[in-house]
Design a protein around this motif. Structure first.
Motif, PDB file in Angstrom:
ATOM      1  N   UNK A  14       0.853  -1.188   0.000  1.00 54.61           N
ATOM      2  CA  UNK A  14       0.000   0.000   0.000  1.00 54.61           C
ATOM      3  C   UNK A  14       0.889   1.238   0.000  1.00 54.61           C
ATOM      4  N   UNK A  15       1.099   1.820  -1.179  1.00 50.60           N
ATOM      5  CA  UNK A  15       1.994   2.961  -1.294  1.00 50.60           C
ATOM      6  C   UNK A  15       1.447   4.220  -0.603  1.00 50.60           C
ATOM      7  N   UNK A  16       0.172   4.571  -0.731  1.00 50.95           N
ATOM      8  CA  UNK A  16      -0.301   5.744   0.025  1.00 50.95           C
ATOM      9  C   UNK A  16      -0.086   5.612   1.531  1.00 50.95           C
ATOM     10  N   UNK A  17      -0.310   4.425   2.075  1.00 52.51           N
ATOM     11  CA  UNK A  17      -0.068   4.214   3.500  1.00 52.51           C
ATOM     12  C   UNK A  17       1.421   4.293   3.819  1.00 52.51           C
ATOM     13  N   UNK A  18       2.267   3.720   2.942  1.00 53.27           N
ATOM     14  CA  UNK A  18       3.713   3.755   3.162  1.00 53.27           C
ATOM     15  C   UNK A  18       4.237   5.186   3.143  1.00 53.27           C
ATOM     16  N   UNK A  19       3.675   6.022   2.286  1.00 52.23           N
ATOM     17  CA  UNK A  19       4.101   7.427   2.234  1.00 52.23           C
ATOM     18  C   UNK A  19       3.714   8.147   3.522  1.00 52.23           C
ATOM     19  N   UNK A  20       2.496   7.883   4.023  1.00 49.15           N
ATOM     20  CA  UNK A  20       2.087   8.516   5.284  1.00 49.15           C
ATOM     21  C   UNK A  20       3.014   8.101   6.429  1.00 49.15           C
ATOM     22  N   UNK A  21       3.402   6.834   6.473  1.00 45.61           N
ATOM     23  CA  UNK A  21       4.300   6.363   7.528  1.00 45.61           C
ATOM     24  C   UNK A  21       5.692   6.964   7.388  1.00 45.61           C
ATOM     25  N   UNK A  24     -10.593   6.501 -12.202  1.00 46.26           N
ATOM     26  CA  UNK A  24     -10.987   7.347 -11.066  1.00 46.26           C
ATOM     27  C   UNK A  24     -10.337   6.858  -9.777  1.00 46.26           C
ATOM     28  N   UNK A  25     -10.332   5.537  -9.562  1.00 41.83           N
ATOM     29  CA  UNK A  25      -9.710   5.005  -8.334  1.00 41.83           C
ATOM     30  C   UNK A  25      -8.187   5.171  -8.378  1.00 41.83           C
ATOM     31  N   UNK A  26      -7.623   4.998  -9.548  1.00 38.23           N
ATOM     32  CA  UNK A  26      -6.161   5.136  -9.683  1.00 38.23           C
ATOM     33  C   UNK A  26      -5.747   6.586  -9.479  1.00 38.23           C
ATOM     34  N   UNK A  27      -6.491   7.520 -10.055  1.00 37.10           N
ATOM     35  CA  UNK A  27      -6.167   8.947  -9.913  1.00 37.10           C
ATOM     36  C   UNK A  27      -6.277   9.390  -8.460  1.00 37.10           C
ATOM     37  N   UNK A  28      -7.228   8.808  -7.700  1.00 37.61           N
ATOM     38  CA  UNK A  28      -7.365   9.185  -6.289  1.00 37.61           C
ATOM     39  C   UNK A  28      -6.127   8.793  -5.500  1.00 37.61           C
ATOM     40  N   UNK A  29      -5.507   7.663  -5.828  1.00 32.43           N
ATOM     41  CA  UNK A  29      -4.294   7.238  -5.126  1.00 32.43           C
ATOM     42  C   UNK A  29      -3.104   8.124  -5.512  1.00 32.43           C
ATOM     43  N   UNK A  30      -3.065   8.541  -6.765  1.00 34.31           N
ATOM     44  CA  UNK A  30      -1.997   9.456  -7.189  1.00 34.31           C
ATOM     45  C   UNK A  30      -2.118  10.783  -6.451  1.00 34.31           C
ATOM     46  N   UNK A  31      -3.327  11.315  -6.368  1.00 35.58           N
ATOM     47  CA  UNK A  31      -3.521  12.600  -5.690  1.00 35.58           C
ATOM     48  C   UNK A  31      -3.223  12.493  -4.196  1.00 35.58           C
ATOM     49  N   UNK A  32      -3.532  11.358  -3.606  1.00 41.51           N
ATOM     50  CA  UNK A  32      -3.277  11.194  -2.172  1.00 41.51           C
ATOM     51  C   UNK A  32      -1.777  11.237  -1.867  1.00 41.51           C
ATOM     52  N   UNK A  33      -0.985  10.591  -2.713  1.00 40.50           N
ATOM     53  CA  UNK A  33       0.468  10.601  -2.504  1.00 40.50           C
ATOM     54  C   UNK A  33       1.026  11.999  -2.702  1.00 40.50           C
ATOM     55  N   UNK A  81      -1.283  14.385 -10.372  1.00 40.31           N
ATOM     56  CA  UNK A  81      -0.143  14.722  -9.520  1.00 40.31           C
ATOM     57  C   UNK A  81       0.173  16.210  -9.628  1.00 40.31           C
ATOM     58  N   UNK A  82       0.041  16.760 -10.840  1.00 39.55           N
ATOM     59  CA  UNK A  82       0.271  18.193 -11.008  1.00 39.55           C
ATOM     60  C   UNK A  82      -0.763  19.031 -10.294  1.00 39.55           C
ATOM     61  N   UNK A  83      -2.013  18.529 -10.219  1.00 34.59           N
ATOM     62  CA  UNK A  83      -3.058  19.282  -9.521  1.00 34.59           C
ATOM     63  C   UNK A  83      -2.790  19.346  -8.024  1.00 34.59           C
ATOM     64  N   UNK A  84      -2.061  18.360  -7.495  1.00 37.23           N
ATOM     65  CA  UNK A  84      -1.747  18.333  -6.067  1.00 37.23           C
ATOM     66  C   UNK A  84      -0.410  18.995  -5.750  1.00 37.23           C
TER      67      UNK A  84
END
Length: 385
Positions: free
Chosen positions: A144-151, A191-200, A239-242
């Protein structure tokens, strides 16, 4: 008939003995101890002896009062020679002060390798390799990359700039937390993939860490190459939007027509093999070239950081208006321009008497080229003369 006279044997023997005594006389006088071993005809046998190199000169032996020979003492070496031969003290290692975190899949691992080579001459820059092989943004059940980034951001580990390169394993079904399964590149999948990109990207933005998102290169397989191009559009937009900066490397590893090419110019301009046999990964030269497109942004941020830190460095005096009363620290010298404003010599005078030089009538009369040319003068071009 003339009678032949025979030589007297006694006379010949006496003459030979006299010659032998004359030849031996110098040696008998100079070396009496060796007179018994003298042979006046040794020079004949010496002609046929092989040449021997002269023996090396040895230092003379010094006899002690007891009769034993003492070895000669060596001359003491000067202090400068001994200091030169002594080992130089090792300089203390430079501690890293700028940290670059590289995240992603196996392509991110190769990017980290190329960046480490690119900054090998900067010991103050540390490349933190956080990429994981066989990972992506689709299979969060595996990693889980979004979780790994938060940690990672919550760990307090210092990161000055982050780099992400991921997506080579994401051409597969995506499952969300609600139990849904979406096929690649469908609207639900995107849509689900873009949400994970924006979260990171948003996680790094919220921690004021610049993020460089590197796009995927052209692939040898046409289907994978089409997926990679679609993924790049998602990275660029979301990613650019974030707040992340998208770095496109597609054309750097493609032909002029946009097709896959296993070889191409490296960072030195030589044509070498850049891609691995699978048509996805890079060679060592390819990884270095990949890092070449990320390196300028990192170096630019390094320069900006150095400019921000320079006024706070010790030894730089504060400006005059910021000094405390009684502070006699000399102000920093004012940097003067290399050249002043351009003033035309033929322009009108801005004030009475402001001309640089005025021509007097006397000078005008003495000028040989002033006025009409005189006949026969060098500037007289009338024809015929």
């Amino acid at each position: 008939m003339k009678r032949v006279r025979r030589p007297d044997p006694k006379r010949a023997a006496s003459i030979a003995a006299a010659l032998a005594v004359l030849l031996a006389l110098p040696f008998l006088l100079l070396a009496p101890a060796r007179a018994q071993d003298f042979n006046p005809f040794n020079w004949i046998s010496d002609l046929f002896k092989p040449h021997e190199a002269p023996a090396a000169k040895r230092a003379p032996e010094i006899r002690r009062p007891g009769g034993s020979a003492a070895k000669p003492k060596r001359a003491a070496k000067p202090e400068a020679a001994r200091a030169a031969q002594s080992a130089k003290p090792a300089q203390p290692p430079v501690e890293p002060a700028y940290f670059v975190a590289v995240l992603g899949d196996s392509l991110g691992q190769m990017l980290g390798q190329g960046l480490a080579e690119a900054f090998a001459d900067r010991p103050d820059v540390a490349i933190r390799r956080k990429a994981k092989e066989n990972t992506g943004l689709v299979r969060d059940d595996y990693y889980d990359w979004p979780k790994a980034v938060d940690e990672l951001l919550a760990s307090g580990e210092k990161i000055d700039v982050a780099v992400v390169m991921i997506g080579s394993n994401d051409s597969q079904t995506l499952r969300d937390g609600a139990g849904g399964a979406f096929e690649p590149r469908t609207p639900q999948w995107e849509a689900a993939y873009a949400a994970r990109v924006e979260r990171i990207a948003a996680a790094f933005r919220d921690h004021d860490i610049p993020l460089l998102w590197v796009g995927l290169p052209v692939m040898k397989n046409e289907r994978l190459s089409a997926d990679a191009s679609a993924f790049n559009d998602l990275y660029r937009a979301h990613a650019g939007a974030a707040g992340a900066k998208f770095i496109d490397v597609w054309e750097a590893f493609a032909t002029e027509g946009g097709a896959f090419s296993a070889s191409g110019p490296d960072v030195n301009g030589e044509i070498v093999k850049l891609r691995a046999a699978d048509g996805v990964h890079f060679t060592k030269a390819g990884a270095r070239k990949l890092a070449h497109f990320v390196e300028p942004d990192i170096r630019r941020r390094l320069d900006e950081l150095a400019r921000l830190r320079s006024p706070e460095s010790p030894g730089v005096p504060a400006p005059a208006e910021a000094r405390a009363p009684g502070d006699e620290t000399p102000a920093a010298p004012v940097e003067k321009p290399i050249a002043g404003p351009v003033l035309p010599l033929t322009g009108p005078a801005r004030a009475p008497g402001g001309e640089l030089a005025s021509r007097s009538p006397a000078l005008a009369r003495r000028n040989p080229l002033q006025g009409a040319p005189e006949p026969g003068r060098a500037d007289d071009f009338s024809w015929p003369r």
